[in-house]
Write a protein that holds these residues in place. Structure first.
Motif, PDB file in Angstrom:
ATOM      1  N   ASP A  39      -9.603   9.696  14.306  1.00 17.03           N
ATOM      2  CA  ASP A  39     -10.507   8.634  13.709  1.00 17.03           C
ATOM      3  C   ASP A  39     -11.093   7.981  14.774  1.00 17.03           C
ATOM      4  O   ASP A  39     -10.691   7.805  16.049  1.00 17.03           O
ATOM      5  N   PRO A  40     -12.284   7.454  14.714  1.00 18.88           N
ATOM      6  CA  PRO A  40     -12.950   6.396  15.621  1.00 18.88           C
ATOM      7  C   PRO A  40     -12.096   5.309  16.243  1.00 18.88           C
ATOM      8  O   PRO A  40     -12.256   4.950  17.339  1.00 18.88           O
ATOM      9  N   GLU A  41     -11.099   4.747  15.145  1.00 17.31           N
ATOM     10  CA  GLU A  41     -10.374   3.614  15.627  1.00 17.31           C
ATOM     11  C   GLU A  41      -9.300   3.895  16.605  1.00 17.31           C
ATOM     12  O   GLU A  41      -8.693   3.052  17.377  1.00 17.31           O
ATOM     13  N   VAL A  42      -8.879   4.969  16.537  1.00 15.33           N
ATOM     14  CA  VAL A  42      -7.724   5.698  17.395  1.00 15.33           C
ATOM     15  C   VAL A  42      -8.047   6.298  18.812  1.00 15.33           C
ATOM     16  O   VAL A  42      -9.111   7.147  18.653  1.00 15.33           O
ATOM     17  N   PHE A  73       3.529  -6.314   8.644  1.00 21.89           N
ATOM     18  CA  PHE A  73       3.860  -6.454   7.327  1.00 21.89           C
ATOM     19  C   PHE A  73       3.252  -8.004   6.958  1.00 21.89           C
ATOM     20  O   PHE A  73       3.318  -8.806   7.670  1.00 21.89           O
ATOM     21  N   GLY A  74       2.357  -7.941   5.562  1.00 16.11           N
ATOM     22  CA  GLY A  74       2.011  -9.175   5.305  1.00 16.11           C
ATOM     23  C   GLY A  74       0.574  -9.013   4.498  1.00 16.11           C
ATOM     24  O   GLY A  74       0.372  -9.606   3.523  1.00 16.11           O
ATOM     25  N   TYR A  75       0.058  -8.006   4.627  1.00 11.15           N
ATOM     26  CA  TYR A  75      -1.072  -7.379   4.038  1.00 11.15           C
ATOM     27  C   TYR A  75      -1.271  -5.779   3.976  1.00 11.15           C
ATOM     28  O   TYR A  75      -0.777  -5.177   4.611  1.00 11.15           O
ATOM     29  N   SER A  76      -1.877  -5.268   2.763  1.00  7.99           N
ATOM     30  CA  SER A  76      -2.231  -3.910   3.157  1.00  7.99           C
ATOM     31  C   SER A  76      -3.847  -3.648   2.634  1.00  7.99           C
ATOM     32  O   SER A  76      -4.374  -4.645   2.062  1.00  7.99           O
ATOM     33  N   THR A  77      -4.212  -2.536   3.062  1.00 10.22           N
ATOM     34  CA  THR A  77      -5.591  -2.464   2.730  1.00 10.22           C
ATOM     35  C   THR A  77      -6.059  -1.039   1.868  1.00 10.22           C
ATOM     36  O   THR A  77      -5.213  -0.199   1.817  1.00 10.22           O
ATOM     37  N   ASP A  78      -7.309  -0.866   1.649  1.00 15.41           N
ATOM     38  CA  ASP A  78      -7.697   0.308   0.913  1.00 15.41           C
ATOM     39  C   ASP A  78      -7.760   1.546   2.001  1.00 15.41           C
ATOM     40  O   ASP A  78      -7.510   2.597   1.402  1.00 15.41           O
ATOM     41  N   SER A  79      -7.988   1.176   3.023  1.00 17.70           N
ATOM     42  CA  SER A  79      -7.785   2.238   3.971  1.00 17.70           C
ATOM     43  C   SER A  79      -6.551   2.546   4.992  1.00 17.70           C
ATOM     44  O   SER A  79      -6.378   3.456   5.636  1.00 17.70           O
ATOM     45  N   TYR A  80      -5.457   1.710   4.644  1.00 17.26           N
ATOM     46  CA  TYR A  80      -4.275   1.662   5.175  1.00 17.26           C
ATOM     47  C   TYR A  80      -4.296   1.180   6.592  1.00 17.26           C
ATOM     48  O   TYR A  80      -3.357   1.471   7.311  1.00 17.26           O
ATOM     49  N   ASP A  81      -5.538   0.812   7.085  1.00 20.30           N
ATOM     50  CA  ASP A  81      -5.709   0.168   8.572  1.00 20.30           C
ATOM     51  C   ASP A  81      -6.348  -1.040   8.514  1.00 20.30           C
ATOM     52  O   ASP A  81      -6.856  -1.495   7.407  1.00 20.30           O
ATOM     53  N   ALA A  82      -6.510  -1.662   9.599  1.00 22.52           N
ATOM     54  CA  ALA A  82      -7.094  -2.956   9.845  1.00 22.52           C
ATOM     55  C   ALA A  82      -8.758  -2.982   9.512  1.00 22.52           C
ATOM     56  O   ALA A  82      -9.186  -4.004   9.349  1.00 22.52           O
ATOM     57  N   VAL A 184       2.737   4.134   7.470  1.00 20.12           N
ATOM     58  CA  VAL A 184       3.031   2.547   7.617  1.00 20.12           C
ATOM     59  C   VAL A 184       2.825   1.944   6.237  1.00 20.12           C
ATOM     60  O   VAL A 184       3.551   1.046   5.941  1.00 20.12           O
ATOM     61  N   ASN A 185       1.822   2.206   5.639  1.00 22.44           N
ATOM     62  CA  ASN A 185       1.509   1.693   4.305  1.00 22.44           C
ATOM     63  C   ASN A 185       2.859   2.175   3.291  1.00 22.44           C
ATOM     64  O   ASN A 185       3.320   1.268   2.552  1.00 22.44           O
ATOM     65  N   ASP A 186       3.448   3.133   3.338  1.00 21.98           N
ATOM     66  CA  ASP A 186       4.411   3.701   2.678  1.00 21.98           C
ATOM     67  C   ASP A 186       5.857   2.993   3.079  1.00 21.98           C
ATOM     68  O   ASP A 186       6.693   2.767   2.095  1.00 21.98           O
ATOM     69  N   LEU A 187       5.676   2.557   4.307  1.00 29.60           N
ATOM     70  CA  LEU A 187       7.003   1.887   4.715  1.00 29.60           C
ATOM     71  C   LEU A 187       6.937   0.493   4.047  1.00 29.60           C
ATOM     72  O   LEU A 187       8.034   0.134   3.624  1.00 29.60           O
ATOM     73  N   GLY A 188       5.908  -0.073   3.918  1.00 31.34           N
ATOM     74  CA  GLY A 188       5.662  -1.284   3.230  1.00 31.34           C
ATOM     75  C   GLY A 188       6.067  -1.265   1.919  1.00 31.34           C
ATOM     76  O   GLY A 188       6.853  -2.209   1.351  1.00 31.34           O
ATOM     77  N   GLU A 189       5.738  -0.133   1.202  1.00 32.52           N
ATOM     78  CA  GLU A 189       6.065  -0.052  -0.177  1.00 32.52           C
ATOM     79  C   GLU A 189       7.764   0.193  -0.442  1.00 32.52           C
ATOM     80  O   GLU A 189       8.180  -0.384  -1.453  1.00 32.52           O
ATOM     81  N   CYS A 193       6.997  -4.857   0.628  1.00 34.98           N
ATOM     82  CA  CYS A 193       6.231  -5.895   1.196  1.00 34.98           C
ATOM     83  C   CYS A 193       4.798  -5.116   1.915  1.00 34.98           C
ATOM     84  O   CYS A 193       4.991  -4.006   2.291  1.00 34.98           O
ATOM     85  N   PRO A 194       3.506  -5.568   1.396  1.00 32.74           N
ATOM     86  CA  PRO A 194       2.339  -4.898   1.661  1.00 32.74           C
ATOM     87  C   PRO A 194       2.353  -4.465   3.509  1.00 32.74           C
ATOM     88  O   PRO A 194       2.612  -5.744   3.933  1.00 32.74           O
ATOM     89  N   ALA A 195       1.870  -3.539   3.852  1.00 37.07           N
ATOM     90  CA  ALA A 195       1.866  -3.256   5.193  1.00 37.07           C
ATOM     91  C   ALA A 195       0.652  -2.498   5.557  1.00 37.07           C
ATOM     92  O   ALA A 195      -0.184  -1.598   4.763  1.00 37.07           O
ATOM     93  N   THR A 196       0.095  -2.627   6.841  1.00 39.17           N
ATOM     94  CA  THR A 196      -1.003  -1.922   7.196  1.00 39.17           C
ATOM     95  C   THR A 196      -1.161  -1.706   8.938  1.00 39.17           C
ATOM     96  O   THR A 196      -0.165  -2.379   9.529  1.00 39.17           O
ATOM     97  N   MET A 197      -1.861  -0.605   9.327  1.00 37.31           N
ATOM     98  CA  MET A 197      -1.617  -0.165  10.604  1.00 37.31           C
ATOM     99  C   MET A 197      -2.709  -1.001  11.276  1.00 37.31           C
ATOM    100  O   MET A 197      -4.101  -1.083  11.146  1.00 37.31           O
ATOM    101  N   THR A 198      -2.370  -1.498  12.543  1.00 39.02           N
ATOM    102  CA  THR A 198      -3.454  -2.263  13.319  1.00 39.02           C
ATOM    103  C   THR A 198      -3.838  -1.567  14.628  1.00 39.02           C
ATOM    104  O   THR A 198      -4.530  -1.982  15.238  1.00 39.02           O
ATOM    105  N   TYR A 199      -3.014  -0.563  15.060  1.00 38.46           N
ATOM    106  CA  TYR A 199      -3.128   0.078  16.320  1.00 38.46           C
ATOM    107  C   TYR A 199      -2.572   1.423  16.064  1.00 38.46           C
ATOM    108  O   TYR A 199      -1.403   1.577  15.805  1.00 38.46           O
TER     109      TYR A 199
END
Length: 297
Positions: A39-42, A73-82, A184-189, A193-199
């Motif tokens: 992905d472009p962000e990776v 941990f603290g929020y989740s998004t529709d793309s599973y990343d920031a 990462v998203n599924d770990l939150g589930e 607790c909602p979770a997202t990948m930031t990096y």
């Protein structure tokens, strides 16, 4: 003519196709392709097959991939990343312990069924999932079987008492087709607790790692360096049984003929003039062509 694998350390903001485009332009070679889209962000390891090595791309996809990254941990998004739209938020009163996080990471190790993020390149009825997402169309996402070989914390998680969020660094080794964002998203589930990948950074792919990687800019500024930085085709087959051909057997291999060999290996890398020229597979009493690399010089 270059033949081999150029391991690029892809920068953030570029697509994998961008890297191929730039290399085609600077090296003046058409026969180039990448193995394993990033992905472009990776950032990180993006193996680029050049010349005869383009024949290896499908095989390159089958090798495991390794990543390091950070989740929150603290929020989740529709793309599973920031980069996505926030769907859920939850402030942590008490942070998760390393043991809690690792225990739940372990539940994903092995062969699992995974649902890819809606913002992904997976196709349904000939259309990318991200296209449906952008149009606001709901579609059933296909499940896929993947294998997670490792999912580990790499250091103590960090809790921010002001935001109620907790970040954690991880290392993952997995099969092709695995979405780290989903892990990462599924770990939150799992932890409710909602979770997202930031990096995320890929550190190994197709049998090559970050220590062998070079920045695209370095090649663009000094195209002649590609010759010394490129990994030879033979490096991809270092774990294969190697057989040096006699003149007589080389003549047969050049014509794609079956040959007998004194080995029990299922697949062998056949060498002539110190270069791998073909991959042969045992079929019955003879070894027969699986992949021809006659122009590997």
């Amino acid at each position: 003519m270059l033949n081999g694998i150029l391991v690029i350390d892809k920068d953030k903001g570029m697509t994998s196709a961008d890297v191929v485009y730039h290399l085609r332009r600077v090296l003046h070679i058409r026969k180039i392709g990448h193995a394993g889209t990033l992905d472009p962000e990776v950032t990180g390891v993006l193996p680029i097959a050049i010349g005869q090595a383009t024949k290896l791309i499908e095989m390159m996809h089958t090798r495991p991939k390794e990543y390091i990254g950070t989740g929150l941990f603290g929020y989740s998004t529709d793309s599973y990343d920031a980069t996505g739209t926030v769907l859920k938020e939850k402030k942590l009163i008490h942070p998760f312990s390393s043991a809690e996080i690792q225990e739940n990471m372990n539940k994903f190790v092995g062969e699992i069924v995974q649902v890819p993020p809606i913002y992904s390149a997976v196709k349904v009825n000939g259309k990318h999932l991200y296209e449906y997402a952008r149009e606001g169309i709901e579609v059933e996402r296909p499940q896929r079987r993947v294998e997670v070989k490792q999912y580990d914390l790499t250091k103590e998680p960090v809790f921010d008492i002001n935001t109620g969020q907790e970040s954690f660094d991880f290392k993952i080794k997995c099969s092709k087709g695995t979405y780290v964002r989903s892990l990462v998203n599924d770990l939150g589930e799992k932890l409710d607790c909602p979770a997202t990948m930031t990096y995320l950074r890929r550190t190994a792919s197709s049998g090559f790692d970050i220590t062998q990687a070079v920045k695209l800019k370095e090649i663009e500024e000094n195209p002649e360096k590609a010759t010394e930085l490129i990994q030879p085709i033979d490096a991809f087959f270092k774990e294969y049984t190697q057989v040096d051909l006699t003149e007589g057997k080389w003549l047969k291999v050049k014509n794609g003929a079956g040959i007998s060999l004194e080995t029990n290996a299922k697949k062998v890398a056949l060498r002539y003039n110190k270069k791998v020229k073909a991959i042969y597979e045992k079929k019955g009493k003879l070894y027969r062509p699986s992949l021809m690399l006659l122009q590997n010089e």
